[in-house]
Design a protein around this motif. Structure first.
Motif, PDB file in Angstrom:
ATOM      1  N   THR A 150     -67.607  57.644-115.987  1.00 18.04           N
ATOM      2  CA  THR A 150     -67.868  56.631-114.983  1.00 18.04           C
ATOM      3  C   THR A 150     -69.267  56.070-115.172  1.00 18.04           C
ATOM      4  OG1 THR A 150     -66.436  57.832-113.442  1.00 18.04           O
ATOM      5  CG2 THR A 150     -67.902  56.173-112.505  1.00 18.04           C
ATOM      6  N   ARG A 151     -69.396  54.776-115.115  1.00 14.37           N
ATOM      7  CA  ARG A 151     -70.698  54.147-115.265  1.00 14.37           C
ATOM      8  C   ARG A 151     -71.570  54.475-114.066  1.00 14.37           C
ATOM      9  NH1 ARG A 151     -70.204  47.944-116.804  1.00 14.37           N
ATOM     10  NH2 ARG A 151     -72.465  48.297-116.918  1.00 14.37           N
ATOM     11  N   ASP A 152     -72.867  54.577-114.314  1.00 15.62           N
ATOM     12  CA  ASP A 152     -73.807  54.867-113.239  1.00 15.62           C
ATOM     13  C   ASP A 152     -73.808  53.735-112.214  1.00 15.62           C
ATOM     14  OD1 ASP A 152     -74.407  57.054-114.713  1.00 15.62           O
ATOM     15  OD2 ASP A 152     -76.457  56.473-115.215  1.00 15.62           O
ATOM     16  N   GLY A 176     -75.242  58.834-111.458  1.00 15.94           N
ATOM     17  CA  GLY A 176     -74.108  59.099-112.330  1.00 15.94           C
ATOM     18  C   GLY A 176     -73.324  60.314-111.875  1.00 15.94           C
TER      19      GLY A 176
END
Length: 224
Positions: free
Chosen positions: A18-20, A81
């Motif tokens: 998952t992107r920050d 994150g």
């Protein structure tokens, strides 16, 4: 034709990460861009059209002012994150694995506290007392409407982060961000990949030109 053994030995696709989530101050960004534009306009004009020692004074001033404006307005950001919280403050970058975060506090400033007891301010998430009061009034109005059986007004999308996607009380934007970070902390603090040591790095790329500009400006002023 691929055999079952070959299929089992084939590399498996990595788990998507998952992107920050990035939190920044919109007002800080706008103010910083305007200040940089003003400093650039005045400084370049003085360098090009100035006489005597004025171009050197303008250059030294730009070396001092531009890094400081960037440090306190454009640079601050918080990256949340799955495994860590990265805090980019004016002169430091702090990386805290969720397993090392003790708490997230919200008072007159927002800060993260490590399990070692160290406190780090979240410059990118400034506290607005006016927004808190506005949120408290909206929450009180919504509560009274619910108690009276009335229909509550839909939540707005600007200014306050109570926008439709969040259930629960109305909160100011900065308080909603802290609430979201606390939820992430509760969900990830015991994960194996969220363990490690807290690291702190000084932003020499900001400090070095600012110090150079201050020294040059002091020398020029001393020489008259």
């Amino acid at each position: 034709m691929t055999t079952p053994d070959q299929q089992s030995s084939a590399p498996q696709p990595s788990r998507p990460t998952t992107r920050d989530r990035i939190y920044r101050s919109p007002m800080g960004l706008v103010g910083g861009i305007l200040l940089l534009a003003l400093a650039g306009w005045l400084g370049i004009d003085a360098i090009v059209a100035g006489e005597g020692g004025r171009p050197w004074l303008a250059l030294a001033s730009l070396l001092l002012v531009v890094p400081l404006v960037v440090a306190f307005t454009v640079r601050p950001a918080v990256y949340a994150g799955e495994d860590r919280l990265r805090v980019r403050n004016p002169f430091r970058v702090i990386v805290l694995p969720w397993g090392e975060v003790a708490s997230l506090r919200s008072g007159y400033t927002n800060e993260v506290v490590s399990k070692a007891g160290d406190k780090y301010q979240l410059w990118a998430v400034p506290v607005s007392l006016r927004a808190r009061k506005r949120a408290a009034r909206k929450e009180a109005r919504r509560t009274s409407q619910s108690a009276g059986g009335g229909r509550s007004r839909p939540r707005g999308l600007g200014g306050l982060m109570d926008a439709g996607v969040h259930d629960g009380p109305v909160r100011a934007e900065s308080d909603q961000i802290i609430h979201d970070l606390r939820q992430t902390l509760e969900a990830r603090e015991k994960a194996k990949t969220a363990q490690g040591e807290v690291t702190v790095r000084w932003a020499y790329e900001i400090a070095a030109p600012a110090v150079a500009g201050a020294v040059l400006l002091a020398i020029l002023l001393a020489l008259g």
